[in-house]
Design an enzyme around this catalytic site. Structure first.
Site, PDB file in Angstrom:
ATOM      1  N   LYS A  51      69.393  27.464  71.693  1.00 34.07           N
ATOM      2  CA  LYS A  51      69.024  26.031  71.137  1.00 34.07           C
ATOM      3  C   LYS A  51      69.491  25.051  71.809  1.00 34.07           C
ATOM      4  O   LYS A  51      70.257  25.014  72.820  1.00 34.07           O
ATOM      5  CB  LYS A  51      69.015  26.583  69.926  1.00 34.07           C
ATOM      6  CG  LYS A  51      70.553  26.012  69.140  1.00 34.07           C
ATOM      7  CD  LYS A  51      70.432  25.530  67.405  1.00 34.07           C
ATOM      8  CE  LYS A  51      71.986  25.633  67.578  1.00 34.07           C
ATOM      9  NZ  LYS A  51      72.515  25.578  65.563  1.00 34.07           N
ATOM     10  N   ARG A 154      71.282  24.054  53.273  1.00 32.05           N
ATOM     11  CA  ARG A 154      70.373  23.887  54.130  1.00 32.05           C
ATOM     12  C   ARG A 154      68.730  24.693  53.593  1.00 32.05           C
ATOM     13  O   ARG A 154      68.556  24.393  53.087  1.00 32.05           O
ATOM     14  CB  ARG A 154      70.722  23.920  55.570  1.00 32.05           C
ATOM     15  CG  ARG A 154      69.611  22.688  56.594  1.00 32.05           C
ATOM     16  CD  ARG A 154      70.574  23.278  58.138  1.00 32.05           C
ATOM     17  NE  ARG A 154      70.849  23.902  58.938  1.00 32.05           N
ATOM     18  CZ  ARG A 154      71.494  24.217  59.430  1.00 32.05           C
ATOM     19  NH1 ARG A 154      71.672  23.144  60.110  1.00 32.05           N
ATOM     20  NH2 ARG A 154      71.226  25.420  60.135  1.00 32.05           N
ATOM     21  N   TYR A 295      79.311  -5.798  81.883  1.00 30.55           N
ATOM     22  CA  TYR A 295      79.011  -6.686  80.709  1.00 30.55           C
ATOM     23  C   TYR A 295      79.102  -7.177  79.978  1.00 30.55           C
ATOM     24  O   TYR A 295      80.713  -6.432  79.536  1.00 30.55           O
ATOM     25  CB  TYR A 295      77.434  -6.193  80.374  1.00 30.55           C
ATOM     26  CG  TYR A 295      76.209  -5.876  81.106  1.00 30.55           C
ATOM     27  CD1 TYR A 295      75.663  -6.719  81.940  1.00 30.55           C
ATOM     28  CD2 TYR A 295      75.850  -4.036  81.167  1.00 30.55           C
ATOM     29  CE1 TYR A 295      74.646  -6.451  82.483  1.00 30.55           C
ATOM     30  CE2 TYR A 295      74.749  -4.175  82.115  1.00 30.55           C
ATOM     31  CZ  TYR A 295      74.502  -5.374  82.729  1.00 30.55           C
ATOM     32  OH  TYR A 295      73.281  -5.096  83.215  1.00 30.55           O
ATOM     33  N   MET A 343      73.790   1.459  80.741  1.00 33.98           N
ATOM     34  CA  MET A 343      72.502   2.740  81.288  1.00 33.98           C
ATOM     35  C   MET A 343      72.544   3.247  82.047  1.00 33.98           C
ATOM     36  O   MET A 343      71.946   4.592  82.192  1.00 33.98           O
ATOM     37  CB  MET A 343      71.045   1.969  80.889  1.00 33.98           C
ATOM     38  CG  MET A 343      69.823   2.685  80.184  1.00 33.98           C
ATOM     39  SD  MET A 343      68.330   1.935  80.876  1.00 33.98           S
ATOM     40  CE  MET A 343      68.265   0.825  78.868  1.00 33.98           C
TER      41      MET A 343
END
Length: 403
Positions: A51, A154, A295, A343
């Site tokens: 998964k 769950r 930054y 980013m």
């Protein structure tokens, strides 16, 4: 030695970031769990959990590597499970048992039944699907595993819901063939005392007895509840099948699991991390003392600094919360990440790792010489867990299989 590239390789662009997957390490981890599962009095099957894009490693790359070595393949999404049958057909391989652990629509169930893929029944909504499944004139009943909620809260049928809400399975043997029963542990990784897990096992076995009496299966149901941690530290939980996830990729579920495994097993199995993450530099340059980096001007160079700009950032899955704490490896030396993670960029102090401004390759995860950066370390700097770190690695990143 380079074996195979899927989706490109490190030489395709001057500036690139890529993941290397060690085929030999993956085989080693499969064999470590194969030995563990064969240590008891009865044979067990070994399952691989693929998964989350194979825990971020890449389903397209991992599936061919594990298909021959395991007995069961577990998925969340039906579309991912179907890739197994396509892979088997393309390469003339025998069909493996495939189980979809996640939600399945009635339309998807028809497709899965025709492909011989197992699904999990976790609530009574499946009773509403019976007319549609019957009308589809399936070539064989849909193979199902009943999910018991033994304490995770769950999916699954609670003890109070058995047997009333599972009667539809007994009433539609032409639609459903119940072949297994499963559950999930809630708290095996974060503790060394397994009292809650043992209570869950008691609930699991009680629920199994109810189902067996109700459904009267032709042969014993396949039982599976143990993921990586329980497979290592709770021998009672191994049953017929183990669902190995994070540790298949060479990582311990937690420090507590590692400690418990030493006590339970005596000798720890060696797990070898499969994934490394590397990146070529975009720029290497000098900054004078007093220069700010990044930054927010959160870092100021206390001395002349040779800086490497790496074209990788939080878009790719490198965590922003690791800003100012992480390091990468260059030529076997630890190099601090300076300022904020951006980013698409990291800035790294390589003053003591290289002697000039030529392009370099940095290791973000993995080993370089005698040093290494583990997924546990990077996730710790980012105040998260290695599960999240790995599964957030961008699907756009090139994944290269190496031996």
């Amino acid at each position: 030695m380079h074996v195979e590239e899927v989706g490109g390789g490190p030489g395709d662009a001057v500036h690139s970031s890529w993941l290397e997957l060690s085929a030999s390490h993956l085989r080693h981890n499969v064999e470590a769990f194969r030995a563990l599962e064969s240590s008891g009095p009865t044979p067990r099957v070994l399952g691989a959990v693929l998964k989350g894009n194979a825990y971020g490693h890449g389903l397209a790359q991992v599936l061919p590597l594990v298909h021959a070595g395991v007995d069961v393949l577990y998925f969340i999404a039906p579309r991912d499970a179907l890739t197994v049958r396509a892979h088997e057909a393309a390469h003339g391989l025998p069909a493996r048992q495939v189980v979809v652990l996640g939600a399945v629509s009635p339309e998807e169930a028809v497709v899965l039944a025709r492909e011989g893929i197992d699904v999990v029944v976790a609530d009574r909504s499946w009773a509403d699907a019976v007319p549609g499944l019957r009308a589809a004139k399936l070539p064989r009943p849909l193979r199902v595993h009943v999910h018991l909620d033994t304490g995770l809260g769950r999916e699954g049928f609670t003890a109070d819901q058995l047997p009333m809400e599972t009667q539809f399975l007994a009433d539609a043997p032409d639609v459903f063939e119940t072949v297994g029963v499963l559950s999930h542990f809630a708290n095996t990784e974060d503790v060394t005392e397994q009292g809650y897990a043992l209570a869950q096992l008691d609930a699991f076995e009680t629920g199994l007895a109810h189902l067996t009496a109700q459904l009267k299966p032709a042969k014993p149901l396949q039982r599976h509840i143990a993921a990586s941690a329980a497979a290592l530290v709770l021998p009672r939980a191994r049953y017929e099948a183990a669902r190995v996830g994070i540790s298949l990729y060479g990582l311990w579920p937690s420090p507590e699991t590692r400690l418990s495994a030493r006590l339970v097993l005596g000798e720890l199995p060696v797990l070898k991390p499969v994934l490394s993450w590397r990146c070529k530099s975009q720029v290497v340059k000098w900054l004078p003392a007093g220069s700010y980096v990044g930054y927010g001007c959160t870092y100021r160079c206390p001395e002349p600094t040779r800086l490497a700009v790496l074209p990788v950032g939080y878009y790719d899955g490198y965590p922003r919360l690791a800003s100012g704490k992480a390091h990468v490896l260059v030529n076997g030396r630890r190099c601090a990440v300076l300022g904020r993670v951006m980013m698409n960029h990291l800035m790294v102090d390589v003053t003591r790792a290289v002697s000039d401004e030529r392009p370099l390759t940095a290791t973000l995860l993995g080993r370089d010489g005698e040093e290494s950066v583990s997924a546990e370390s990077l996730s710790g700097w980012a105040q998260t867990i290695h599960y999240e770190l790995l599964t957030r690695l961008g699907s756009h990143l090139r994944r290269v299989v190496v031996e």
